[in-house]
Write a protein that holds these residues in place. Structure first.
Motif, short mmCIF file in Angstrom:
data_model
loop_
_atom_site.label_atom_id
_atom_site.label_comp_id
_atom_site.label_asym_id
_atom_site.label_seq_id
_atom_site.Cartn_x
_atom_site.Cartn_y
_atom_site.Cartn_z
N THR A 234 0.72 -1.28 0.05
CA THR A 234 -0.13 -0.13 0.02
C THR A 234 0.99 1.27 -0.21
O THR A 234 0.65 2.32 -0.31
N ASP A 235 2.16 1.20 0.33
CA ASP A 235 3.04 2.28 0.37
C ASP A 235 3.33 2.66 -0.96
O ASP A 235 3.81 3.74 -1.24
N ALA A 236 3.01 1.70 -2.02
CA ALA A 236 3.36 2.30 -3.60
C ALA A 236 1.90 2.31 -4.08
O ALA A 236 2.01 2.78 -5.27
N GLY A 237 0.93 2.68 -3.25
CA GLY A 237 -0.23 2.73 -3.91
C GLY A 237 -1.26 1.72 -4.49
O GLY A 237 -2.01 1.82 -5.43
N LEU A 238 -0.61 0.43 -4.15
CA LEU A 238 -1.13 -0.58 -4.84
C LEU A 238 -2.12 -1.48 -3.77
O LEU A 238 -1.52 -1.61 -2.43
N ASP B 13 7.37 -2.37 -8.65
CA ASP B 13 7.65 -3.60 -8.12
C ASP B 13 9.14 -4.00 -7.40
O ASP B 13 9.01 -4.49 -6.20
N GLN B 14 10.02 -3.25 -7.84
CA GLN B 14 11.48 -3.31 -7.11
C GLN B 14 11.36 -2.61 -5.79
O GLN B 14 11.67 -3.29 -4.92
N ARG B 15 10.56 -1.44 -5.73
CA ARG B 15 10.43 -0.97 -4.42
C ARG B 15 9.54 -1.78 -3.43
O ARG B 15 10.00 -1.90 -2.42
N VAL B 16 8.45 -2.06 -4.09
CA VAL B 16 7.55 -3.19 -3.16
C VAL B 16 8.45 -4.32 -2.55
O VAL B 16 8.42 -4.53 -1.13
N LYS B 17 9.13 -4.92 -3.43
CA LYS B 17 10.13 -6.20 -3.01
C LYS B 17 10.96 -5.82 -1.95
O LYS B 17 11.32 -6.51 -1.13
N SER B 18 11.51 -4.71 -2.38
CA SER B 18 12.61 -4.21 -1.33
C SER B 18 12.11 -3.92 -0.22
O SER B 18 12.82 -4.33 1.10
N GLN B 19 11.03 -3.11 -0.11
CA GLN B 19 10.33 -2.90 1.00
C GLN B 19 9.98 -4.22 2.11
O GLN B 19 10.22 -4.17 3.30
N ARG B 20 9.41 -5.11 1.48
CA ARG B 20 9.09 -6.39 1.88
C ARG B 20 10.12 -6.94 2.43
O ARG B 20 10.23 -7.68 3.63
N ALA B 21 11.43 -7.11 1.58
CA ALA B 21 12.54 -7.88 2.23
C ALA B 21 13.27 -7.20 3.26
O ALA B 21 13.50 -7.77 4.21
#
Length: 163
Positions: A25-29, A99-107
């Motif tokens: 949700t931080d990425a608006g998704l 997508d990279q930002r979401v994956k980086s935040q999750r990691a």
């Protein structure tokens, strides 16, 4: 695994999924949008049938998600010249970046939380990864194939002892 263990495992997996999905949700998704975008980035271009099968979404829901991702400029629809009724979807550069930002935040979230665990629990979780990956694949196959096999276990895990 006994019934109480199965219930605990399901609850933990659900709780982890909800907490990890919150980072999208931080990425608006929405979680579904982030998941579909991630699949398109990793495996794309994909036609909508392949995408629906991989993601496990019904066609109506997938169409809404794809339309929203396209409107956000994160994916492009690529018409099939052989069949103009059909199209594939591919990630745009902005979609890859999100997508990279979401994956980086999750990691980063998982890594920071893993650091709070004891070395023993970190090792146990690391050792459990192959079994959890196999469980995820068995659940994916099970959800696509319907009822369990005669043994009562999803395909791929018969004959394994507890653990």
């Amino acid at each position: 695994m006994d019934e109480d263990g199965v219930i605990r495992l399901r609850r933990v997996i659900s709780k982890l999924a909800r907490q990890l999905n919150a980072s999208s949700t931080d990425a608006g998704l929405t979680p579904s949008q982030a998941s579909v975008l991630g699949l398109i980035v990793v495996r794309g271009p994909l036609n909508l049938g392949e995408l629906a099968d991989l993601e496990g979404l019904n066609p109506t829901m997938l169409s809404r998600v794809v339309s929203k991702l396209q409107a956000m400029g994160l994916i492009d629809r690529i018409p099939d010249p052989a069949d103009l009724r059909s199209a594939s979807v591919a990630a745009t550069p902005e979609g890859r970046q999100i997508d990279q930002r979401v994956k980086s935040q999750r990691a980063a979230a998982v890594s920071q939380c893993m650091d709070l665990l004891t070395a023993h629990h970190q090792a146990v979780l690391t050792q459990a990864l192959p079994a959890l990956e196999e469980l995820a694949e068995a659940l994916r196959r099970f959800s696509h194939s319907g009822p369990p096999l005669a043994s009562g276990e999803p395909a791929g895990i018969q004959g394994r002892g507890p653990g």
